[in-house]
Design a protein around this motif. Structure first.
Motif, short mmCIF file in Angstrom:
data_model
loop_
_atom_site.label_atom_id
_atom_site.label_comp_id
_atom_site.label_asym_id
_atom_site.label_seq_id
_atom_site.Cartn_x
_atom_site.Cartn_y
_atom_site.Cartn_z
N THR A 8 0.41 -0.84 0.02
CA THR A 8 0.08 0.20 -0.14
C THR A 8 0.67 1.16 -0.21
O THR A 8 0.55 2.24 -0.44
CB THR A 8 -0.51 0.15 1.12
N ARG A 11 1.77 2.32 -3.68
CA ARG A 11 0.66 2.07 -4.29
C ARG A 11 0.54 3.56 -4.16
O ARG A 11 -0.26 4.57 -5.08
CB ARG A 11 -0.67 0.87 -4.05
N GLY A 12 1.13 3.93 -3.14
CA GLY A 12 0.45 5.29 -2.19
C GLY A 12 0.81 6.26 -2.77
O GLY A 12 0.88 7.49 -4.02
N ALA A 15 0.31 6.51 -6.53
CA ALA A 15 -0.62 7.48 -7.56
C ALA A 15 -0.16 9.00 -6.82
O ALA A 15 -0.80 10.13 -7.48
CB ALA A 15 -1.87 7.19 -6.33
N LEU A 18 1.59 9.95 -9.52
CA LEU A 18 0.49 10.26 -11.25
C LEU A 18 -0.65 11.49 -10.98
O LEU A 18 -1.00 12.50 -12.20
CB LEU A 18 -0.70 8.98 -11.16
N GLU A 19 -0.20 12.16 -9.36
CA GLU A 19 -1.53 12.86 -8.94
C GLU A 19 0.16 14.00 -9.70
O GLU A 19 -1.20 15.33 -10.41
CB GLU A 19 -1.91 13.54 -7.54
N ALA A 64 4.98 9.78 0.42
CA ALA A 64 4.06 9.72 -0.98
C ALA A 64 3.48 11.01 -0.29
O ALA A 64 2.60 12.43 -0.76
CB ALA A 64 3.08 8.88 -0.55
N ARG A 68 2.74 14.93 -1.86
CA ARG A 68 1.29 15.34 -1.71
C ARG A 68 1.15 16.95 -1.60
O ARG A 68 0.72 17.50 -1.49
CB ARG A 68 0.30 15.08 -1.21
#
Length: 89
Positions: A8, A11-12, A15, A18-19, A64, A68
């Motif tokens: 996870t 994956r985070g 993601a 990608l964001e 991650a 963000r």
């Protein structure tokens, strides 16, 4: 077909990358300069975080979250995207 990534944290991180890179195209020709600047900033942050994980063993989950936070400093809302209307702004 490949198996989905089960980790996870990885994956985070994927993601978040990608964001960073999948921002809407500009609505106008003049918006291209803002789009290019914004995408370059976001890509630089994504590259830095990936290098931290791959080259230095940084924790993918923390990285991650860090990415963000940097992306929030460069939101794609800085430019009008295709499909935006004056009423929708």
């Amino acid at each position: 077909m490949c198996d989905p990534i089960q980790n996870t944290e990885v994956r985070g991180l994927l993601a978040a990358v990608l964001e960073a890179l999948a921002i809407p195209y500009p609505a106008t020709v003049g918006g291209g300069e803002v789009y290019d600047r914004l995408l370059a900033e976001r890509a630089m942050h994504a590259t830095t975080t990936l290098r931290g994980v791959l080259d230095h063993g940084d924790d993918p989950g923390w990285t991650a979250d860090y990415l963000r936070a940097r992306l929030a400093e460069h939101p794609p809302a800085e430019h009008r995207a295709r499909g935006d209307t004056e009423a929708g702004r």
